[in-house]
Design a protein around this motif. Structure first.
Motif, short mmCIF file in Angstrom:
data_model
loop_
_atom_site.label_atom_id
_atom_site.label_comp_id
_atom_site.label_asym_id
_atom_site.label_seq_id
_atom_site.Cartn_x
_atom_site.Cartn_y
_atom_site.Cartn_z
N LYS A 2 -8.97 24.88 17.39
CA LYS A 2 -8.71 23.99 16.27
C LYS A 2 -9.84 24.12 15.25
CE LYS A 2 -6.24 20.38 18.71
NZ LYS A 2 -6.21 18.95 19.00
N ASN A 4 -11.53 22.32 11.63
CA ASN A 4 -11.46 21.10 10.85
C ASN A 4 -10.72 21.39 9.54
OD1 ASN A 4 -13.31 21.93 8.77
ND2 ASN A 4 -15.01 21.44 10.13
N ASP A 5 -10.25 20.35 8.88
CA ASP A 5 -9.42 20.51 7.69
C ASP A 5 -10.10 21.27 6.57
OD1 ASP A 5 -7.36 19.18 8.92
OD2 ASP A 5 -7.75 17.27 7.94
N LYS A 6 -11.39 21.01 6.38
CA LYS A 6 -12.11 21.67 5.28
C LYS A 6 -12.19 23.18 5.51
CE LYS A 6 -16.26 21.51 2.53
NZ LYS A 6 -17.52 20.84 2.24
N TYR A 8 -10.24 25.01 7.42
CA TYR A 8 -8.88 25.54 7.33
C TYR A 8 -8.49 25.76 5.87
CZ TYR A 8 -3.83 25.89 7.69
OH TYR A 8 -2.54 26.32 7.58
N ASP A 9 -8.73 24.75 5.03
CA ASP A 9 -8.36 24.86 3.61
C ASP A 9 -9.12 25.98 2.92
OD1 ASP A 9 -6.55 22.79 3.88
OD2 ASP A 9 -7.93 21.27 3.09
N SER A 59 -4.54 28.32 14.68
CA SER A 59 -5.06 26.98 14.43
C SER A 59 -3.94 26.01 14.07
CB SER A 59 -6.10 27.02 13.31
OG SER A 59 -6.60 25.73 13.05
N THR A 60 -3.01 26.45 13.23
CA THR A 60 -1.88 25.60 12.84
C THR A 60 -1.01 25.27 14.04
OG1 THR A 60 -1.87 26.55 10.63
CG2 THR A 60 0.14 25.47 11.34
N TYR A 63 -2.77 22.73 16.18
CA TYR A 63 -2.73 21.42 15.51
C TYR A 63 -1.36 20.78 15.67
CZ TYR A 63 -2.84 17.90 11.84
OH TYR A 63 -2.76 16.71 11.15
N GLU A 67 0.00 17.17 17.81
CA GLU A 67 0.58 16.04 17.07
C GLU A 67 1.71 15.41 17.81
OE1 GLU A 67 -0.35 14.51 13.91
OE2 GLU A 67 -2.11 15.52 14.66
#
Length: 67
Positions: A2, A4-6, A8-9, A59-60, A63, A67
């Protein structure tokens, strides 16, 4: 795996925008100005984009599974 969002973006932006744009610019200019290694740069870019895209896909999937 995984991220983190930052991160990944940032990686997504690099894979989808930055690397292809730089590659296109270099290969296009190489045809005009006879820069060296245009084919090698294009192939290397494709390999790097594929690798990073695969990592983003993993990673997606991780994630979405959590969920």
């Amino acid at each position: 795996m995984k991220m983190n969002d930052k991160l990944y973006d940032i990686l997504k932006w690099v894979v989808m925008i930055v690397i292809p744009a730089i590659t296109t610019a270099y290969v296009g200019l190489a045809a005009i100005w006879a820069f060296p290694y245009a084919e090698e740069v294009a192939k290397t870019s494709a390999v790097v984009c594929t690798l990073l895209g695969a990592l983003l896909g993993i990673s997606t999937a991780e994630y979405n599974k959590s969920e």
